[in-house]
Design a protein around this motif. Sequence first.
Motif, short mmCIF file in Angstrom:
data_model
loop_
_atom_site.label_atom_id
_atom_site.label_comp_id
_atom_site.label_asym_id
_atom_site.label_seq_id
_atom_site.Cartn_x
_atom_site.Cartn_y
_atom_site.Cartn_z
N ASN A 34 0.82 -1.22 0.00
CA ASN A 34 0.00 0.00 0.00
C ASN A 34 0.85 1.26 0.00
O ASN A 34 0.63 2.19 0.80
N TYR A 61 0.74 -11.35 12.18
CA TYR A 61 -0.46 -11.43 13.03
C TYR A 61 -0.05 -11.19 14.47
O TYR A 61 1.08 -11.50 14.88
N LYS A 149 0.30 -1.87 14.17
CA LYS A 149 -0.72 -1.17 13.39
C LYS A 149 -1.02 -1.89 12.07
O LYS A 149 -2.11 -1.73 11.52
N PHE A 150 -0.05 -2.67 11.57
CA PHE A 150 -0.24 -3.35 10.29
C PHE A 150 -0.49 -4.85 10.45
O PHE A 150 -0.63 -5.57 9.47
N SER A 153 -3.08 -7.33 8.35
CA SER A 153 -3.35 -6.81 7.01
C SER A 153 -2.76 -7.77 5.98
O SER A 153 -1.53 -7.87 5.85
N THR A 154 -3.63 -8.49 5.29
CA THR A 154 -3.15 -9.49 4.33
C THR A 154 -2.55 -8.86 3.08
O THR A 154 -1.90 -9.57 2.29
N ASP A 155 -2.76 -7.57 2.87
CA ASP A 155 -2.17 -6.90 1.71
C ASP A 155 -0.81 -6.30 2.03
O ASP A 155 -0.23 -5.60 1.21
N MET A 156 -0.30 -6.56 3.24
CA MET A 156 1.01 -6.08 3.64
C MET A 156 1.96 -7.27 3.76
O MET A 156 1.63 -8.25 4.44
#
Length: 269
Positions: A34, A61, A149-150, A153-156
């Motif tokens: 992102n 996670y 914070k991330f 997030s599976t897109d990270m």
Amino acid sequence: MKMNRVVVLLLLLWFLCFSSVFWMTSASVVLIGNNVTLSFDDIEANFATAIKGSGECGVLYLANPLDACSDLSIKVDELSNGSSPFALVIRGGCSFEEKVRRVQKAGFEAAIVYDNDDDGVLVAMAGNAAGIKIHAVFVSKASGEILKKFAGSTDMELWLIPSFENSAWSIMAISFISLLAMSAVLATCFFVRRHRIRRELPQSSRVREFHGMSRRLVKAMPSLIFTAVLEDNCTSITCAICLEDYTVGEKLRILPCRHSKLLTTQRMT
């Protein structure tokens, strides 16, 4: 002057290349996605599986409980994403080894432990390596708070890159080869410059080759007929040049010597 500029430029390029390699190997935890790229310093646990090659990629996670001092409630097989799962764990409450073993038991492939103290000092996690098959790294509290914070997030993508210690041999090899190359370049520059300076010297200042005495100078030297060994003119029985004994009646030529009282004789041809 031009040669010096070339040498300085080569040294600068070598320094930049070496610095870039060092920077790449010292940033061990990298978060990408992102339009966000963040890197964090870490220290690998001395009892976990070492990170090798180009590194390991996965999705981060949060461990539950966060300190991983009891069995984790979240299980890898419950996660829908097929990427390698990494667990973020906070320091304290139990040993590093216990945390890593519980993370491994839950099916995660790496444990990222972050400090619970704000001093920013990274520590090398110690423990028993028996049965440990996953990776484990330690990061600062500030890094952990950002990673939280991330988390999820599976897109990270989270990359674990081999640290400087594990890449030391690669760095040493690159440095050694670079040093050899620079030595060759400097040696070439030195000899080229030396050759150019010698070519620019005036003809009169160069060392002249010695081709021997001319026939005219040899004939100008005094001569005598050998009759016997004479002490007054330092005539010996053997020629100092060809090392053969004289015979009576041979004509000898007197050669100048370094010492004023000594003469050397040479057989005439």
